[in-house]
Design a protein around this motif. Structure first.
Motif, PDB file in Angstrom:
ATOM      1  N   GLU A 104     -61.433  69.542 -28.009  1.00 12.10           N
ATOM      2  CA  GLU A 104     -61.548  70.975 -27.760  1.00 12.10           C
ATOM      3  C   GLU A 104     -61.825  71.747 -29.048  1.00 12.10           C
ATOM      4  O   GLU A 104     -62.481  72.793 -29.033  1.00 12.10           O
ATOM      5  CB  GLU A 104     -60.262  71.506 -27.117  1.00 12.10           C
ATOM      6  CG  GLU A 104     -59.934  70.876 -25.765  1.00 12.10           C
ATOM      7  CD  GLU A 104     -60.866  71.340 -24.654  1.00 12.10           C
ATOM      8  OE1 GLU A 104     -61.599  72.334 -24.864  1.00 12.10           O
ATOM      9  OE2 GLU A 104     -60.860  70.705 -23.582  1.00 12.10           O
ATOM     10  N   THR A 105     -61.316  71.235 -30.165  1.00 13.34           N
ATOM     11  CA  THR A 105     -61.451  71.932 -31.442  1.00 13.34           C
ATOM     12  C   THR A 105     -62.272  71.150 -32.464  1.00 13.34           C
ATOM     13  O   THR A 105     -62.630  71.687 -33.519  1.00 13.34           O
ATOM     14  CB  THR A 105     -60.067  72.206 -32.057  1.00 13.34           C
ATOM     15  OG1 THR A 105     -59.426  70.955 -32.345  1.00 13.34           O
ATOM     16  CG2 THR A 105     -59.202  73.021 -31.105  1.00 13.34           C
ATOM     17  N   ARG A 107     -61.092  68.967 -34.319  1.00  9.45           N
ATOM     18  CA  ARG A 107     -60.244  68.717 -35.481  1.00  9.45           C
ATOM     19  C   ARG A 107     -59.599  67.335 -35.418  1.00  9.45           C
ATOM     20  O   ARG A 107     -59.249  66.851 -34.340  1.00  9.45           O
ATOM     21  CB  ARG A 107     -59.168  69.797 -35.603  1.00  9.45           C
ATOM     22  CG  ARG A 107     -59.755  71.140 -35.988  1.00  9.45           C
ATOM     23  CD  ARG A 107     -58.706  72.157 -36.341  1.00  9.45           C
ATOM     24  NE  ARG A 107     -59.295  73.349 -36.917  1.00  9.45           N
ATOM     25  CZ  ARG A 107     -58.607  74.372 -37.378  1.00  9.45           C
ATOM     26  NH1 ARG A 107     -57.280  74.353 -37.330  1.00  9.45           N
ATOM     27  NH2 ARG A 107     -59.226  75.423 -37.900  1.00  9.45           N
ATOM     28  N   ASN A 208     -61.109  69.703 -41.013  1.00  4.58           N
ATOM     29  CA  ASN A 208     -60.395  70.577 -40.091  1.00  4.58           C
ATOM     30  C   ASN A 208     -60.553  72.039 -40.447  1.00  4.58           C
ATOM     31  O   ASN A 208     -60.559  72.902 -39.564  1.00  4.58           O
ATOM     32  CB  ASN A 208     -58.916  70.189 -40.049  1.00  4.58           C
ATOM     33  CG  ASN A 208     -58.674  68.885 -39.297  1.00  4.58           C
ATOM     34  OD1 ASN A 208     -59.577  68.348 -38.640  1.00  4.58           O
ATOM     35  ND2 ASN A 208     -57.471  68.352 -39.414  1.00  4.58           N
TER      36      ASN A 208
END
Length: 211
Positions: A104-105, A107, A208
């Motif tokens: 979703e990110t 990261r 990140n």
């Protein structure tokens, strides 16, 4: 992402407690670490700092990254986790980098270097991941690798075999690592595995914040 974007941005993610023992100004160390992790080789980072009027060796910049001891932060509760492993060469030996990514990110949640890949190794990686993040209810996305599927079964974690889709997040991470290790001729040379893993962890922290 444009290359200029990779080389700019905040450095709040770099903990420089070790700077008190360094003769180099804090902002120079931050710039050296950030630019090296973002894409510059050690030699090109030396040139960059020279243009700023600071002469430091490749070894000094390498040591800054090692001393900063950067690691991805914990405490996440992702709905999905993409996991995979990738061969990494250290000197003339092959190791395996395991990585878990929140699709979703994009990261990196956790990464770890191992001398081989097996079901027990996969379980060890998942246990380390679970110590850092709340993943008990997450759906794990894997390819058809038996080590990770077997490890997930034994840890009673839900998983789904997915070749593309959300699992592409971890493939993007590995492509970036391959791009960066091309600076090392696709191999970490003249370092031991813990040193290589420290660099990989630091690169994960940069990733990140850059993405």
């Amino acid at each position: 992402m444009a290359e200029t974007d990779r080389l700019t941005g905040s450095t709040e993610w770099i903990d420089l407690e070790f700077v008190e023992r360094e003769r180099t100004p804090r902002e120079i160390i931050e710039k050296g670490i950030r630019h090296h992790l973002a894409g510059l080789s050690l030699s090109n980072t030396v040139v960059l700092l020279e243009e700023l009027g600071v002469e430091r060796s490749r070894t000094a910049i390498h040591n800054w990254v090692q001393k900063a001891d950067l690691q991805p932060a914990g405490g996440k509760s992702p709905d999905r986790v993409a996991v995979d492993q990738k061969a990494i060469r250290i000197n003339n030996e092959q190791y395996w980098l395991y990585a878990a990514v929140d699709p979703e990110t994009n990261r990196i949640l956790h990464s770890q270097l191992f001398p081989t890949y097996t079901i027990p190794i996969g379980r060890e990686f998942l246990a380390e991941l679970a110590e850092k993040h709340d993943v008990e209810d997450a759906l794990f996305l894997v390819d058809d690798a038996n080590d990770l599927k077997g490890a997930l079964r034994r840890e009673n974690l839900r998983f789904h075999v997915e070749i593309h889709g959300f699992r592409n997040a971890v493939e993007r991470v590995f492509r970036e690592i391959q791009r960066r290790t091309s600076s090392f001729s696709n191999c970490f040379s003249h370092v031991d595995p813990p040193t290589a893993e420290t660099w990989l962890q630091a690169h994960a922290v940069w990733w990140n914040y850059a993405y």
